[in-house]
Design an enzyme around this catalytic site. Structure first.
Site, mmCIF file in Angstrom:
data_model
loop_
_atom_site.group_PDB
_atom_site.id
_atom_site.type_symbol
_atom_site.label_atom_id
_atom_site.label_comp_id
_atom_site.label_asym_id
_atom_site.label_seq_id
_atom_site.Cartn_x
_atom_site.Cartn_y
_atom_site.Cartn_z
ATOM 1 N N GLU A 45 0.845 -1.196 0.000
ATOM 2 C CA GLU A 45 0.000 0.000 0.000
ATOM 3 C C GLU A 45 0.876 1.240 0.000
ATOM 4 O OE1 GLU A 45 -2.736 2.460 3.176
ATOM 5 O OE2 GLU A 45 -2.824 0.263 3.256
ATOM 6 N N ARG A 49 0.067 10.437 0.777
ATOM 7 C CA ARG A 49 0.483 11.522 1.664
ATOM 8 C C ARG A 49 1.566 12.398 1.035
ATOM 9 N NH1 ARG A 49 1.199 7.978 7.238
ATOM 10 N NH2 ARG A 49 -0.737 6.777 7.036
ATOM 11 N N THR A 73 -4.694 6.142 2.303
ATOM 12 C CA THR A 73 -5.055 7.498 2.713
ATOM 13 C C THR A 73 -5.858 8.202 1.618
ATOM 14 O OG1 THR A 73 -2.859 7.506 3.785
ATOM 15 C CG2 THR A 73 -4.208 9.468 4.049
ATOM 16 N N LYS A 133 -10.870 -1.799 6.883
ATOM 17 C CA LYS A 133 -9.685 -1.400 7.637
ATOM 18 C C LYS A 133 -10.147 -0.979 9.027
ATOM 19 C CE LYS A 133 -6.190 2.279 7.733
ATOM 20 N NZ LYS A 133 -5.495 3.307 6.922
#
Length: 224
Positions: A45, A49, A73, A133
């Site tokens: 993953e 960011r 994210t 998640k």
């Protein structure tokens, strides 16, 4: 969900650990991906960011075609579209957002939505999502909460993230409703920047050994 996204979910279930990485450039991506590939971890993953995330994902999909590369994210449909255009095979969000979930459903994209409460699980479940998640795992009660959720949501599977490390990994992986665990300890920023591939491989193999212990321990309990 398994029918539509089977290959990616199979990669999660096979390794049971997913590195979560903040990567600034192709060289950092190469160091990490080469280490994970050598260790035997098939999925990675890349968090959104940094502004480099789309280019990093493009590079990884091109250079490591056998790895399942996703984007983390993800906060909005706009980010989702950018990540998928770069080649992300799955998306991970830190929380539940109905518009993002709807976009992923409409475009046939695997989303692992972040949840922390039964209300969020129910909202995502109604939209058709079954793998979640659990974030931030340790801060939200960790193993005890996941055990409590198992009887209420028997078909849900979780990927706990947040506070997961080698010391508590086995506790999570032993839970029958945990598909895999994800974390940044497998993609330590300093190790990547310093090019310490051997230590990254060691950490990955250590995690895989614990995953195997959790799996074989469960099988032994069933067969005894």
């Amino acid at each position: 969900m398994v029918e539509r996204f089977g290959k990616v979910l199979e990669a999660f279930a096979r390794a049971r650990v997913i590195p979560v990485a903040v990567l600034e450039n192709e060289e950092e991506a190469r160091v990490l991906a080469a280490a994970m590939q050598e260790a035997g971890i098939p999925a990675l993953e890349v968090t959104f960011r940094t502004s480099a995330a789309p280019e990093v994902i493009r590079y990884l999909r091109r250079a490591y075609p056998l790895m399942r590369i996703g984007a983390g994210t993800i906060l909005s449909p706009e980010q989702a579209e950018e990540a998928v255009a770069a080649g992300a095979e799955f998306l991970v969000s830190p929380g539940w957002e109905a518009e993002l979930g709807g976009w992923c459903r409409e475009h046939g994209v695997l989303l692992i939505p972040g949840v922390a409460t039964p209300t969020e699980i129910m909202a995502a479940w109604r939209q058709g999502w079954e793998v979640f998640k659990f974030f931030p795992a340790e801060a939200m009660g960790g193993v005890q909460v996941l055990e409590a959720l198992a009887s209420v949501f028997p078909h849900a599977r979780f990927i706990p993230t947040g506070g997961i490390r080698v010391g508590n990994l086995l506790d999570y992986l032993r839970l029958p409703n945990v598909l895999a665990c994800a974390g940044t300890w497998l993609a330590d920023r300093q190790l990547i920047r310093e090019g310490k591939k051997e230590e990254l491989v060691r950490r990955a193999r250590e995690a895989l050994a614990l995953a195997w212990e959790a799996t074989t321990g469960g099988l032994a309990a069933i067969l005894s």
